[in-house]
Motif scaffolding. Structure first.
Motif, PDB file in Angstrom:
ATOM      1  N   GLU A 239     -16.616  10.237  -0.792  1.00 12.36           N
ATOM      2  CA  GLU A 239     -16.868   9.338   0.326  1.00 12.36           C
ATOM      3  C   GLU A 239     -15.562   9.051   1.062  1.00 12.36           C
ATOM      4  N   VAL A 240     -15.634   9.049   2.397  1.00 17.33           N
ATOM      5  CA  VAL A 240     -14.509   8.682   3.244  1.00 17.33           C
ATOM      6  C   VAL A 240     -14.962   7.558   4.160  1.00 17.33           C
ATOM      7  N   LEU A 241     -14.312   6.387   4.044  1.00 18.27           N
ATOM      8  CA  LEU A 241     -14.681   5.229   4.854  1.00 18.27           C
ATOM      9  C   LEU A 241     -13.781   5.173   6.081  1.00 18.27           C
ATOM     10  N   ASP A 242     -14.369   5.334   7.249  1.00 16.54           N
ATOM     11  CA  ASP A 242     -13.632   5.233   8.504  1.00 16.54           C
ATOM     12  C   ASP A 242     -13.987   3.912   9.168  1.00 16.54           C
ATOM     13  N   GLU A 243     -13.245   2.880   8.813  1.00 12.86           N
ATOM     14  CA  GLU A 243     -13.452   1.558   9.390  1.00 12.86           C
ATOM     15  C   GLU A 243     -12.150   0.778   9.317  1.00 12.86           C
ATOM     16  N   ALA A 244     -12.033  -0.198  10.204  1.00 12.72           N
ATOM     17  CA  ALA A 244     -10.812  -1.002  10.248  1.00 12.72           C
ATOM     18  C   ALA A 244     -10.787  -1.982   9.086  1.00 12.72           C
ATOM     19  N   PHE A 245      -9.613  -2.122   8.480  1.00  9.81           N
ATOM     20  CA  PHE A 245      -9.457  -3.095   7.395  1.00  9.81           C
ATOM     21  C   PHE A 245      -7.982  -3.449   7.245  1.00  9.81           C
ATOM     22  N   TYR A 246      -7.739  -4.600   6.648  1.00 10.47           N
ATOM     23  CA  TYR A 246      -6.386  -5.011   6.302  1.00 10.47           C
ATOM     24  C   TYR A 246      -6.107  -4.633   4.850  1.00 10.47           C
ATOM     25  N   PRO A 247      -5.057  -3.843   4.587  1.00  9.48           N
ATOM     26  CA  PRO A 247      -4.669  -3.625   3.183  1.00  9.48           C
ATOM     27  C   PRO A 247      -4.261  -4.961   2.566  1.00  9.48           C
TER      28      PRO A 247
ATOM     29  N   LYS B 164       0.017 -10.453   7.426  1.00  7.74           N
ATOM     30  CA  LYS B 164       0.747 -10.270   8.681  1.00  7.74           C
ATOM     31  C   LYS B 164       1.253  -8.837   8.798  1.00  7.74           C
ATOM     32  N   TRP B 165       0.312  -7.918   8.832  1.00  7.28           N
ATOM     33  CA  TRP B 165       0.612  -6.523   9.121  1.00  7.28           C
ATOM     34  C   TRP B 165      -0.612  -5.903   9.788  1.00  7.28           C
ATOM     35  N   SER B 166      -0.467  -4.674  10.239  1.00  4.72           N
ATOM     36  CA  SER B 166      -1.543  -4.074  11.030  1.00  4.72           C
ATOM     37  C   SER B 166      -2.676  -3.558  10.147  1.00  4.72           C
ATOM     38  N   ARG B 167      -3.780  -3.286  10.800  1.00  6.38           N
ATOM     39  CA  ARG B 167      -4.945  -2.733  10.098  1.00  6.38           C
ATOM     40  C   ARG B 167      -4.783  -1.225   9.901  1.00  6.38           C
ATOM     41  N   TRP B 168      -5.524  -0.715   8.926  1.00  2.00           N
ATOM     42  CA  TRP B 168      -5.685   0.720   8.737  1.00  2.00           C
ATOM     43  C   TRP B 168      -7.155   1.069   9.000  1.00  2.00           C
ATOM     44  N   PHE B 169      -7.419   2.376   9.112  1.00  2.00           N
ATOM     45  CA  PHE B 169      -8.748   2.767   9.565  1.00  2.00           C
ATOM     46  C   PHE B 169      -9.395   3.857   8.707  1.00  2.00           C
ATOM     47  N   ARG B 170      -8.844   4.144   7.544  1.00  2.00           N
ATOM     48  CA  ARG B 170      -9.459   5.172   6.695  1.00  2.00           C
ATOM     49  C   ARG B 170      -9.147   4.871   5.237  1.00  2.00           C
ATOM     50  N   LEU B 171     -10.134   5.079   4.382  1.00  2.00           N
ATOM     51  CA  LEU B 171      -9.978   4.902   2.940  1.00  2.00           C
ATOM     52  C   LEU B 171     -10.778   5.972   2.226  1.00  2.00           C
ATOM     53  N   ILE B 172     -10.178   6.583   1.218  1.00  2.00           N
ATOM     54  CA  ILE B 172     -10.832   7.635   0.437  1.00  2.00           C
ATOM     55  C   ILE B 172     -11.472   6.998  -0.786  1.00  2.00           C
ATOM     56  N   GLY B 173     -12.751   7.248  -0.989  1.00  2.00           N
ATOM     57  CA  GLY B 173     -13.465   6.683  -2.123  1.00  2.00           C
ATOM     58  C   GLY B 173     -13.183   7.434  -3.415  1.00  2.00           C
ATOM     59  N   ILE B 174     -13.154   6.687  -4.530  1.00  2.00           N
ATOM     60  CA  ILE B 174     -12.895   7.292  -5.840  1.00  2.00           C
ATOM     61  C   ILE B 174     -13.863   6.712  -6.861  1.00  2.00           C
ATOM     62  N   ASP B 175     -13.935   7.391  -7.999  1.00  2.00           N
ATOM     63  CA  ASP B 175     -14.742   6.930  -9.134  1.00  2.00           C
ATOM     64  C   ASP B 175     -13.841   6.741 -10.342  1.00  2.00           C
ATOM     65  N   ARG B 176     -14.194   5.761 -11.177  1.00  2.00           N
ATOM     66  CA  ARG B 176     -13.568   5.533 -12.471  1.00  2.00           C
ATOM     67  C   ARG B 176     -12.030   5.502 -12.389  1.00  2.00           C
TER      68      ARG B 176
ATOM     69  N   LYS C 125      -5.829  -3.072  -2.357  1.00  2.00           N
ATOM     70  CA  LYS C 125      -7.258  -2.818  -2.158  1.00  2.00           C
ATOM     71  C   LYS C 125      -7.574  -2.767  -0.672  1.00  2.00           C
ATOM     72  N   GLY C 126      -8.698  -2.106  -0.369  1.00  2.00           N
ATOM     73  CA  GLY C 126      -9.159  -1.979   1.004  1.00  2.00           C
ATOM     74  C   GLY C 126     -10.450  -2.741   1.210  1.00  2.00           C
ATOM     75  N   PRO C 127     -11.302  -2.242   2.083  1.00  2.00           N
ATOM     76  CA  PRO C 127     -12.578  -2.932   2.338  1.00  2.00           C
ATOM     77  C   PRO C 127     -13.489  -2.870   1.118  1.00  2.00           C
ATOM     78  N   GLN C 128     -14.290  -3.899   0.969  1.00  2.00           N
ATOM     79  CA  GLN C 128     -15.269  -3.965  -0.121  1.00  2.00           C
ATOM     80  C   GLN C 128     -14.589  -3.915  -1.497  1.00  2.00           C
ATOM     81  N   GLU C 129     -13.374  -4.424  -1.542  1.00  2.00           N
ATOM     82  CA  GLU C 129     -12.615  -4.488  -2.798  1.00  2.00           C
ATOM     83  C   GLU C 129     -12.333  -3.112  -3.402  1.00  2.00           C
ATOM     84  N   ARG C 130     -12.359  -2.093  -2.567  1.00  2.00           N
ATOM     85  CA  ARG C 130     -12.144  -0.730  -3.087  1.00  2.00           C
ATOM     86  C   ARG C 130     -10.653  -0.482  -3.313  1.00  2.00           C
TER      87      ARG C 130
END
Length: 684
Positions: free
Chosen positions: A406-414, A438-450, A458-463
């Motif tokens: 899974e690749v999440l393409d959405e804005a989030f604050y690290p 107080k830093w900029s957003r990122w726009f992509r996160l690679i999903g992982i298991d285990r 962490k990124g969006p959804q506590e990933r």
């Protein structure tokens, strides 16, 4: 009563000279030429001069001043040896009693050597204390000084003392004392980690002792060897610097029978270990927006040698271009990943995917390299979630997580996780304490298991965003976004990419300061400071063993997430052992190999030249306390069983009585008598 004669002229000296000088010359000429009445004229001029000069008898009421005497007491640590402290106290009490009975003296007692700061305890500075005691005293009132010391004084004036009053030194201790000591002759301040370092040392003994002794060599508290050293000879020593940062090299010899103290049977050298330039291999799978972020950071680090390859033409690309027309360099896979893989401290795969550039077997070599102590960082992009991910190679055994696809393409604050707030890699990152950060957003996160290891960001959804893990003796990091370049480019104000990336790289390369569990101790003056870096909530108190073997505990309090610290005032110079949990540390308090303990045998010879130059004396207290005797400025200041202190002739004027000698009716009558006699004689 003190009578003296003073002139208080009625006119200025210039006017008096204009009046009296011509008259005096005429009177003297008259006497010279034997003129009639010349004697009477001379007497009249003298009476007139006396009247105008107005002589006055002064009766001064003066109070004599006391001579100032300094009693300098040596309270340095070498005075704690044997019975020297008791001997000093007894001598000081006896001297104070004698001096109190002599009203001619004002006594100033100065105790020196007992100070809180280590730099003030480095040496016994009695002459500095002597100068301070007489700073506000005029030389004519200085009666002398008495020093009670073991004779080991480190500030004796080299060119002779400028003290112009009797200086007496009373020496504690006994004649014929024995002592051994060890010291470094050559000890470099820096050394390269893992490389041999040459030092030299010498064992010194008093009384002409010779022979050989065993010298125990310890580094950071662990004994590494025992050497045989010849007393009095400079001996070579070669060590290997074990770690970066401060290393404590200690030499120790056993205490000999009848030896004064074993305090100077140890010598310390502090050597800062410097790591050779760290070698990093950066492999970029393809050109992308953030490729130069890692490259620029590593190239700017003076401690890093970077080898960087970017795969511009994968093997499957077939466009008919002749090989001899390509300006590309062939990727030296065998040289890098087989022959020289162990020369690298860190391997970074930046958005790299398996495209047959590396043979499958080489991934197994990389996994083995990590297991044996190497470091690997995966800077993942979308290709990590694809079918050609390196997670599907033998390298999977070294990876802390497998892709979920899974690749999440959405804005989030690290954001930092609770673990990340305590972890040295991410703790205290600028801007991390506010919400949102107080830093900029990122726009992509690679999903992982285990995920394995520690999730520190962490990124969006506590990933998970940043994972740090240990594999065997090595370390692995995984950055699950390729958006860090947004911070480097200043997007929305940017972010702390330099400190974050540098900490990640140096943690993987086992930088001591970035260890999760670390115990350090250091001396600041005579204060022992303990710092505990830990991922736990409460490490408990630190256990301390002092140089004399005493045990104590120091509570550690949280100063920031993951950091606990404590401090304790100490009164011993030397090496302190600190422990907390399974960790230990060493700290040296006070001056390194202090001159105070370089030679502890009591001696009369060090201060003798200064004492004898001043007219004083040097003697041992073991022969008895001498009597204190007041003496005149020109008299002897010492004898067989006495010491002399000079009295002063200075006094304070309390009142003055004036008696005019040529004033009132008496002066007027005398003047008229002289003038009348002159007139009478001239008229005949």
């Amino acid at each position: 009563m003190n009578w003296s004669l003073a002139l208080e002229p009625l006119l200025s000296w210039e006017v008096l000279a204009a009046i009296l000088v011509p008259l005096a010359l005429l009177a003297v000429l008259g006497v010279w030429f034997r003129q009639r009445g010349a004697i009477f004229r001379l007497a009249a001029v003298a009476a007139l001069a006396a009247a105008l000069l107005n002589p006055v008898l002064l009766d001064e009421n003066r109070e004599p001043l006391q001579s100032v005497v300094a009693l300098i007491v040596d309270r340095s640590q070498s005075q704690d040896i044997g019975e020297r402290t008791a001997e000093t106290d007894q001598a000081v009490a006896g001297l104070q009693k004698q001096l109190a009975a002599l009203k001619q003296f004002e006594v100033r007692v100065v105790e020196t050597g007992k100070a809180d700061a280590a730099d003030e305890r480095t040496q016994t500075r009695l002459f500095g204390a002597l100068d301070g005691a007489f700073r506000d005293v005029p030389p004519s009132r200085i009666g002398g000084a008495i020093m009670v010391t073991d004779g080991q004084v480190h500030d004796v004036p080299a060119g002779g003392s400028n003290f112009h009053a009797p200086l007496h030194a009373l020496i504690t201790g006994e004649e014929g004392e024995r002592d051994r000591r060890i010291r470094f002759e050559k000890a470099p301040r820096f050394g390269i980690v893992g490389k041999p370092l040459d030092l030299t040392y010498r064992v010194i003994a008093t009384g002409g002792e010779s022979g050989a002794v065993d010298v125990r060599v310890s580094i950071n508290g662990e004994q590494v060897s025992v050497q045989r050293a010849t007393i009095g000879r400079e001996m070579p020593l070669q060590i290997t610097v074990p770690s970066a940062g401060r290393n404590i090299v200690e030499l120790a010899i056993d205490r000999a029978e009848g030896e004064l103290t074993d305090t100077n049977n140890r010598a310390i050298a502090l050597i800062d270990g410097i790591r050779e330039n760290l070698r990093v291999l950066l492999v970029s799978g393809e050109p992308h927006a953030g490729e130069r972020t890692w490259r620029n950071l590593l190239k700017s680090d003076a401690s890093v040698d970077l080898v960087h390859f970017t795969i511009l033409r994968p093997p499957e690309k077939q466009d008919g271009t002749p090989i001899n027309e390509l300006s590309l360099i062939a990727f030296p896979t065998r040289e890098l990943f087989v022959e020289k893989i162990n020369d690298f401290d860190l391997i970074i795969f930046d958005r790299y995917q398996h495209r047959d550039v590396l043979p499958i077997l080489y991934y197994d070599y990389i996994a083995e390299y990590v297991e044996k102590g190497g470091a690997l960082l995966i800077a993942a992009g979308p290709e990590y979630a694809g079918g050609q991910s390196i997670a599907h190679t033998p390298l999977m055994s070294a990876l802390p997580a497998m892709p979920s696809g899974e690749v999440l393409d959405e804005a989030f604050y690290p954001r930092l996780t609770d673990t990340g707030k305590r972890h040295p890699v991410t703790r205290g990152l600028e801007g991390s304490t506010s919400e949102p950060p107080k830093w900029s957003r990122w726009f992509r996160l690679i999903g992982i298991d285990r995920p394995e290891g520690e999730v520190v960001m962490k990124g969006p959804q506590e990933r998970p965003l940043l994972l740090l893990d240990r594999k065997g003796e090595g370390r692995v990091g995984m950055f699950l976004s390729d958006q860090g370049w947004l911070w480097a480019r200043g997007f929305e104000g940017g972010g702390p990419h330099v400190s974050l990336y540098r900490r990640i790289a140096h943690w993987l390369m086992k930088e001591p300061e970035l260890e999760e569990e670390r115990l350090t101790a250091a001396g600041r003056g005579m204060v022992l400071e303990v710092r505990r870096q830990t991922m736990s909530d409460d490490p408990g108190p630190a256990r301390i063993i002092t140089p004399s073997g005493k045990a104590m505990t120091v509570p550690l309090a949280s100063t920031e997430p993951g950091i606990f610290s404590g401090s304790v005032e100490t009164n011993e110079i030397g090496l302190y052992q600190v422990a907390n949990g399974d960790l230990t540390a060493l700290a040296h308090i006070g001056p390194i190999n202090a001159p105070e303990f370089a030679d502890v045998v009591s001696t009369e010879e060090v201060v003798r030249p200064a004492a004898e130059q001043s007219g004083g004396s040097v003697r041992r207290l073991s022969t008895g306390l001498p009597a204190v005797v007041p003496v005149h400025t020109t008299g002897d200041a010492s004898g067989r069983d006495w010491i002399g202190l000079r009295t002063t002739n200075d006094s304070v004027l309390k009142s003055v009585s004036r008696v005019p000698m040529f004033g009132g009716f008496f002066g007027l009558g005398l003047l008229l008598l002289a003038l009348g006699a002159m007139w009478y004689r001239e008229g005949r």
